[in-house]
Design a protein around this motif. Structure first.
Motif, PDB file in Angstrom:
ATOM      1  N   ARG A   4       1.227  -1.065   0.405  1.00  0.00           N
ATOM      2  CA  ARG A   4       0.040   0.184  -0.423  1.00  0.00           C
ATOM      3  C   ARG A   4       1.007   1.344  -0.380  1.00  0.00           C
ATOM      4  NH1 ARG A   4      -4.703  -0.799   1.568  1.00  0.00           N
ATOM      5  NH2 ARG A   4      -5.875   1.096   1.152  1.00  0.00           N
ATOM      6  N   ASN A   5       1.742   1.001   0.372  1.00  0.00           N
ATOM      7  CA  ASN A   5       3.438   2.276  -0.111  1.00  0.00           C
ATOM      8  C   ASN A   5       2.650   3.290  -0.840  1.00  0.00           C
ATOM      9  OD1 ASN A   5       4.207   0.564   2.041  1.00  0.00           O
ATOM     10  ND2 ASN A   5       5.807   1.374   2.452  1.00  0.00           N
ATOM     11  N   GLU A   6       2.825   2.849  -2.206  1.00  0.00           N
ATOM     12  CA  GLU A   6       3.011   3.489  -3.156  1.00  0.00           C
ATOM     13  C   GLU A   6       1.426   4.472  -3.543  1.00  0.00           C
ATOM     14  OE1 GLU A   6       3.595   0.263  -3.790  1.00  0.00           O
ATOM     15  OE2 GLU A   6       5.845   0.257  -4.178  1.00  0.00           O
ATOM     16  N   GLU A   7       0.409   3.754  -3.159  1.00  0.00           N
ATOM     17  CA  GLU A   7      -0.744   4.456  -2.531  1.00  0.00           C
ATOM     18  C   GLU A   7      -0.941   5.330  -2.185  1.00  0.00           C
ATOM     19  OE1 GLU A   7      -3.950   1.507  -2.001  1.00  0.00           O
ATOM     20  OE2 GLU A   7      -3.476   0.354  -3.051  1.00  0.00           O
ATOM     21  N   ALA A   8      -0.363   5.135  -1.062  1.00  0.00           N
ATOM     22  CA  ALA A   8      -0.366   6.443  -0.714  1.00  0.00           C
ATOM     23  C   ALA A   8       1.078   6.761  -0.473  1.00  0.00           C
ATOM     24  CB  ALA A   8      -0.065   5.523   1.905  1.00  0.00           C
ATOM     25  N   ALA A   9       2.121   7.167  -0.756  1.00  0.00           N
ATOM     26  CA  ALA A   9       2.796   7.948  -1.106  1.00  0.00           C
ATOM     27  C   ALA A   9       2.205   8.990  -2.555  1.00  0.00           C
ATOM     28  CB  ALA A   9       3.697   7.742  -2.027  1.00  0.00           C
ATOM     29  N   ASP A  45       5.801  -3.126   4.474  1.00  0.00           N
ATOM     30  CA  ASP A  45       4.756  -2.484   3.805  1.00  0.00           C
ATOM     31  C   ASP A  45       3.389  -1.511   5.021  1.00  0.00           C
ATOM     32  OD1 ASP A  45       1.427  -2.774   2.955  1.00  0.00           O
ATOM     33  OD2 ASP A  45       1.401  -4.639   2.263  1.00  0.00           O
ATOM     34  N   ILE A  46       3.207  -0.755   4.517  1.00  0.00           N
ATOM     35  CA  ILE A  46       2.826   0.141   6.004  1.00  0.00           C
ATOM     36  C   ILE A  46       2.066  -0.201   6.345  1.00  0.00           C
ATOM     37  CG2 ILE A  46       3.783   2.598   4.792  1.00  0.00           C
ATOM     38  CD1 ILE A  46       1.564   3.216   3.928  1.00  0.00           C
ATOM     39  N   ALA A  47       0.815  -1.336   5.419  1.00  0.00           N
ATOM     40  CA  ALA A  47      -0.828  -1.883   6.140  1.00  0.00           C
ATOM     41  C   ALA A  47      -0.555  -2.474   6.998  1.00  0.00           C
ATOM     42  CB  ALA A  47      -1.049  -2.557   4.802  1.00  0.00           C
ATOM     43  N   THR A  48       1.011  -3.135   7.662  1.00  0.00           N
ATOM     44  CA  THR A  48       1.504  -3.544   9.147  1.00  0.00           C
ATOM     45  C   THR A  48       1.848  -2.648  10.012  1.00  0.00           C
ATOM     46  OG1 THR A  48       3.988  -4.082   8.092  1.00  0.00           O
ATOM     47  CG2 THR A  48       1.793  -5.346   7.376  1.00  0.00           C
ATOM     48  N   LEU A  49       1.295  -1.519   9.863  1.00  0.00           N
ATOM     49  CA  LEU A  49       1.411  -0.892  10.497  1.00  0.00           C
ATOM     50  C   LEU A  49       0.533   0.289  11.010  1.00  0.00           C
ATOM     51  CD1 LEU A  49       4.893   1.392   8.561  1.00  0.00           C
ATOM     52  CD2 LEU A  49       5.041  -1.052  10.545  1.00  0.00           C
ATOM     53  N   ASP A  50       0.527   0.471  12.894  1.00  0.00           N
ATOM     54  CA  ASP A  50      -0.042   1.244  13.361  1.00  0.00           C
ATOM     55  C   ASP A  50       0.343   2.567  13.789  1.00  0.00           C
ATOM     56  OD1 ASP A  50       1.842   1.104  15.437  1.00  0.00           O
ATOM     57  OD2 ASP A  50       0.835  -0.082  17.285  1.00  0.00           O
ATOM     58  N   PRO A  51      -0.358   3.790  14.045  1.00  0.00           N
ATOM     59  CA  PRO A  51       0.540   5.398  13.601  1.00  0.00           C
ATOM     60  C   PRO A  51       1.754   5.450  14.241  1.00  0.00           C
ATOM     61  CG  PRO A  51      -2.416   4.502  14.137  1.00  0.00           C
ATOM     62  CD  PRO A  51      -1.512   2.770  13.792  1.00  0.00           C
ATOM     63  N   ALA A  52       2.126   4.657  15.052  1.00  0.00           N
ATOM     64  CA  ALA A  52       2.603   4.731  16.400  1.00  0.00           C
ATOM     65  C   ALA A  52       4.559   4.406  15.305  1.00  0.00           C
ATOM     66  CB  ALA A  52       2.809   3.992  17.270  1.00  0.00           C
ATOM     67  N   GLY A  53       3.460   3.138  14.118  1.00  0.00           N
ATOM     68  CA  GLY A  53       4.685   2.403  13.331  1.00  0.00           C
ATOM     69  C   GLY A  53       5.517   4.198  11.975  1.00  0.00           C
ATOM     70  N   SER A  63       0.365  14.050  11.910  1.00  0.00           N
ATOM     71  CA  SER A  63      -1.206  14.371  11.734  1.00  0.00           C
ATOM     72  C   SER A  63      -0.997  13.984  10.157  1.00  0.00           C
ATOM     73  CB  SER A  63      -0.948  16.353  10.827  1.00  0.00           C
ATOM     74  OG  SER A  63      -1.730  16.139  10.391  1.00  0.00           O
ATOM     75  N   ILE A  64      -0.132  13.841   9.393  1.00  0.00           N
ATOM     76  CA  ILE A  64       0.412  13.050   8.374  1.00  0.00           C
ATOM     77  C   ILE A  64       0.143  10.821   8.352  1.00  0.00           C
ATOM     78  CG2 ILE A  64       2.211  11.954   6.738  1.00  0.00           C
ATOM     79  CD1 ILE A  64       3.123  14.858   6.161  1.00  0.00           C
ATOM     80  N   ALA A  65       0.314  10.836   9.769  1.00  0.00           N
ATOM     81  CA  ALA A  65      -0.071   9.272  10.211  1.00  0.00           C
ATOM     82  C   ALA A  65      -1.282   9.350  10.241  1.00  0.00           C
ATOM     83  CB  ALA A  65       0.903   8.831  10.980  1.00  0.00           C
ATOM     84  N   GLU A  66      -1.667  10.153  10.665  1.00  0.00           N
ATOM     85  CA  GLU A  66      -3.085   9.320  11.138  1.00  0.00           C
ATOM     86  C   GLU A  66      -3.947   9.857  10.003  1.00  0.00           C
ATOM     87  OE1 GLU A  66      -4.536  13.427  13.436  1.00  0.00           O
ATOM     88  OE2 GLU A  66      -4.157  11.953  15.482  1.00  0.00           O
ATOM     89  N   LYS A  67      -3.146  10.657   8.868  1.00  0.00           N
ATOM     90  CA  LYS A  67      -4.293  10.654   7.683  1.00  0.00           C
ATOM     91  C   LYS A  67      -4.114   9.144   7.019  1.00  0.00           C
ATOM     92  CE  LYS A  67      -4.539  15.646   6.660  1.00  0.00           C
ATOM     93  NZ  LYS A  67      -3.951  15.911   7.811  1.00  0.00           N
ATOM     94  N   VAL A  68      -3.238   9.005   7.083  1.00  0.00           N
ATOM     95  CA  VAL A  68      -2.658   7.665   6.439  1.00  0.00           C
ATOM     96  C   VAL A  68      -2.846   6.533   7.008  1.00  0.00           C
ATOM     97  CG1 VAL A  68      -0.098   5.470   5.963  1.00  0.00           C
ATOM     98  CG2 VAL A  68      -0.025   8.032   5.079  1.00  0.00           C
ATOM     99  N   THR A  69      -3.742   6.072   8.461  1.00  0.00           N
ATOM    100  CA  THR A  69      -4.543   5.595   8.460  1.00  0.00           C
ATOM    101  C   THR A  69      -5.590   5.619   8.843  1.00  0.00           C
ATOM    102  OG1 THR A  69      -2.539   5.562  10.701  1.00  0.00           O
ATOM    103  CG2 THR A  69      -4.729   4.655  11.025  1.00  0.00           C
ATOM    104  N   VAL A  77      -9.773  10.352   2.153  1.00  0.00           N
ATOM    105  CA  VAL A  77      -9.120  11.374   3.193  1.00  0.00           C
ATOM    106  C   VAL A  77     -10.508  12.804   3.397  1.00  0.00           C
ATOM    107  CG1 VAL A  77      -7.441  13.058   4.395  1.00  0.00           C
ATOM    108  CG2 VAL A  77      -7.255  10.271   3.823  1.00  0.00           C
ATOM    109  N   PRO A  78     -10.916  13.109   3.899  1.00  0.00           N
ATOM    110  CA  PRO A  78     -11.883  14.282   3.963  1.00  0.00           C
ATOM    111  C   PRO A  78     -10.638  15.283   3.071  1.00  0.00           C
ATOM    112  CG  PRO A  78     -12.611  12.913   5.841  1.00  0.00           C
ATOM    113  CD  PRO A  78     -11.567  12.274   5.321  1.00  0.00           C
ATOM    114  N   LEU A  79     -10.414  15.712   4.416  1.00  0.00           N
ATOM    115  CA  LEU A  79      -9.304  16.699   4.099  1.00  0.00           C
ATOM    116  C   LEU A  79      -8.486  17.223   3.084  1.00  0.00           C
ATOM    117  CD1 LEU A  79      -8.328  19.380   5.539  1.00  0.00           C
ATOM    118  CD2 LEU A  79      -5.863  17.809   5.701  1.00  0.00           C
ATOM    119  N   ILE A  80      -8.273  15.777   2.021  1.00  0.00           N
ATOM    120  CA  ILE A  80      -7.468  15.783   0.603  1.00  0.00           C
ATOM    121  C   ILE A  80      -9.026  15.414   0.058  1.00  0.00           C
ATOM    122  CG2 ILE A  80      -6.391  14.390  -1.195  1.00  0.00           C
ATOM    123  CD1 ILE A  80      -5.087  13.381   1.054  1.00  0.00           C
ATOM    124  N   GLU A  81      -9.926  15.215   0.126  1.00  0.00           N
ATOM    125  CA  GLU A  81     -10.592  15.183  -0.831  1.00  0.00           C
ATOM    126  C   GLU A  81     -11.582  16.493  -1.147  1.00  0.00           C
ATOM    127  OE1 GLU A  81     -13.795  12.236   0.134  1.00  0.00           O
ATOM    128  OE2 GLU A  81     -12.767  10.943  -0.801  1.00  0.00           O
TER     129      GLU A  81
END
Length: 578
Positions: A4-9, A45-53, A63-69, A77-81
């Motif tokens: 999922r890294n590429e999608e989030a990037a 793979d970021i799909a395996t990470l929690d916000p702390a990771g 802030s960015i970690a929350e949006k990715v999560t 992500v409502p802010l981006i939409e």
């Protein structure tokens, strides 16, 4: 499973662009851009990470970690939409034009009511851009080149992206019961820099299970065609993939046929016809009786026609058949021939990983030597100083010897200024093991100025390698309009190597330029230009491009033992007066 890294990037980079379009906080836009690069290059793979990771990834704050999560959980992500709604759709279409940035796209939309590529072309032909501040005849020429690049690319994607999905599909289908062989073919196997669609071949007696499994893969978005011999799907990234299942005893003929190129295959079939044979994807046959002669392997097909096996990267009808008939095919460089990487970056400048991690990853690849070449100070955004670079040199020297037999080299990537000068004076440059020099700005100088600029860099006694020499970004930025034959001649004269940059959106030099440069006696360096540990694997794409340019290990300085490499670097300095 697709990372999922590429999608989030891509999402974070889109938000950075949206901020730039709307005049948002420039610092915030850069923060999102940096986070996008960090997530895209993160090995896990970021799909395996929690916000702390996620927050442990460099450049990713709360802030960015929350949006990715949120995106990983909901797909939105409502802010981006909301930010998307503030930008007219036409502006986003214009932004796809190589070389036309978000701010200029917004100006064109607001001032000229331009909302599409066709409308922009009309405005250019009516010379309407010339009245806009920041635009003019040169801007028109640049935009027209960008539109031509975009139209030429069509629906093609970069080699790296195509390779990623193809290897996943091959791995998945190879696990289906009854598989006796599975491989990708076509232009991907030939390592073309862009790919239109992917051809995957399977050898099996019963095609049914493979066709079904293919349509049910998690990254299949649409089934275009479904049949017993061929099935076509469109992936979630919009790429068409064609699967063909061949009888196992036709594997070699099928692989040869579907690898191509079309022009190469025509030449091979002409040889078959002259020998009263017929070649198809099912085998080599006697023309009169129809009896099969051979079909099991590519080597058997070529041998029966009186040819050695021809590497896929050469199959472009550029003289490979004639060379094969003469017994003069080169022993092409292979990835295992590469002894070290001579152009890489750490988090001291725009890289994502510290020196220790980059060196450890290079050692894990079995390299004999590894060079760190962070940016020099004239690329102001990197905030390099003499003190930082000297401190890094001390650290490199201290770490040398800690990674088995791999030696660490301390280098830098210099910026070739508009007049051909580089960042540091000779006495400072003399302390580096090697210097890569690259053009990073002033791309629109005249051909004469650009040519002289590059030649002056070649003549600098401390410049060992010209990095990404044409500066192209495939489908996004055209190559420099310089007299590269004059540059190649200067490189041969001064003992300056030309880089084959393995980053998939560069592949610079490209194969046709390599063929030209080699005629002058130039030597080359195949590098990854890695900005993260994962990027070291870009070496494979550089090697594939070098193969397409008919290069052998002797042509490439980083296939040489360290002693020979050091001698080349010293001789270059002596030849140019250093």
């Amino acid at each position: 499973m697709v990372r999922r890294n590429e999608e989030a990037a891509q999402l974070l980079q889109e938000y950075a662009d949206l901020l730039a379009i709307t005049g948002g906080d420039a610092f915030k836009a850069r923060a999102y851009e940096k986070a996008a690069r960090a997530i895209g290059g993160h090995p896990t793979d970021i799909a395996t990470l929690d916000p702390a990771g996620l927050r442990e990834i460099p450049g990713v704050g709360r802030s960015i970690a929350e949006k990715v999560t949120e995106y990983l959980r909901t797909g939105h992500v409502p802010l981006i939409e909301e930010a998307r709604q503030t930008v007219p759709p036409g502006v986003r279409e214009l932004m796809a034009i190589p070389g036309l940035g978000p701010k200029k796209a917004m100006v064109l939309h607001q001032e000229l009511q331009v909302s599409s590529v066709d409308e922009l072309l009309g405005a250019i032909h009516r010379e309407r851009l010339r009245d806009l501040r920041g635009f003019g005849p040169k801007s028109e020429e640049s935009i027209l080149r960008g539109i031509a690049m975009m139209q030429k690319a069509g629906g093609r994607i970069l080699l790296g992206a195509a390779m990623d999905i193809a290897e996943r599909i091959v791995a998945d289908l190879a696990g289906v019961t009854g598989c006796e062989g599975c491989a990708y073919a076509g232009s991907l196997r030939r390592m073309r820099e862009t790919i239109g669609d992917i051809d995957v071949l399977v050898a099996a007696g019963d095609p049914g299970p493979f066709m079904t499994a293919f349509t049910e893969l998690p990254y299949t978005a649409e089934v275009i065609a479904h049949g017993p011999k061929k099935t076509s799907v469109r992936t979630t990234k919009g790429l068409q993939v064609d699967l063909r299942v061949l009888p196992p005893d036709s594997w070699g003929a099928g692989l040869q046929y579907f690898t191509g190129s079309k022009a190469h295959n025509i030449r091979v079939r002409e040889i078959a016809v002259r020998q009263k044979m017929k070649l198809s994807e099912y085998g080599l046959f006697h023309a009169r009786s129809g009896k099969k002669i051979t079909s099991g392997t590519e080597e058997e097909i070529y041998a029966r026609l009186g040819l050695p096996w021809i590497p896929p990267t050469l199959r472009e009808d550029r003289g490979e058949i004639a060379a094969a008939l003469r017994g003069e095919l080169p022993r092409l460089v292979a990835e295992e021939d590469i002894r070290g990487d001579l152009h890489t970056h750490t988090d001291l400048t725009d890289g994502l990983a510290p020196l220790e991690d980059m060196a450890a990853a290079a050692a894990a690849r079995g390299y004999s030597y590894y060079a760190v070449t962070d940016h020099a100070p004239d690329l102001v955004m990197q905030r390099m100083t003499d003190e930082k670079m000297l401190a890094q040199r001390e650290r490199v020297r201290a770490l040398d010897g800690r990674y088995g037999r791999m030696r660490l080299l301390h280098g830098t990537e210099l910026n070739i200024g508009p007049d051909g000068d580089v960042d540091w004076p000779p006495e400072f440059l003399a302390g580096f093991d090697l210097c890569v020099a690259s053009v990073h700005s002033h791309f629109r100088q005249s051909p004469r100025e650009l040519t002289r600029r590059l030649i002056r860099a070649c003549e600098n006694p401390y410049v060992s390698i010209i990095g990404h020499p044409t500066t192209r970004r495939i489908g996004r930025r055209p190559p420099l309009d310089a007299d590269f034959d004059a540059v190649f001649e200067a490189c041969a004269r001064t003992g300056t190597a030309l880089e084959i940059n393995g980053h998939p959106d560069r592949l610079d030099l490209g194969d046709e330029d390599i063929l030209r440069a080699k005629r002058y006696g130039v030597k080359f360096a195949v590098d990854s230009d890695a900005h993260a540990t994962l990027h070291l694997a870009h070496m494979r794409f550089g090697v594939g491009t070098a193969q397409r340019g008919w290069l052998t290990g002797d042509d490439i300085i980083n296939t040489w033992p360290l002693q020979r490499l050091r001698r080349f670097l010293r001789e270059g300095r002596r030849r140019t007066g250093g």
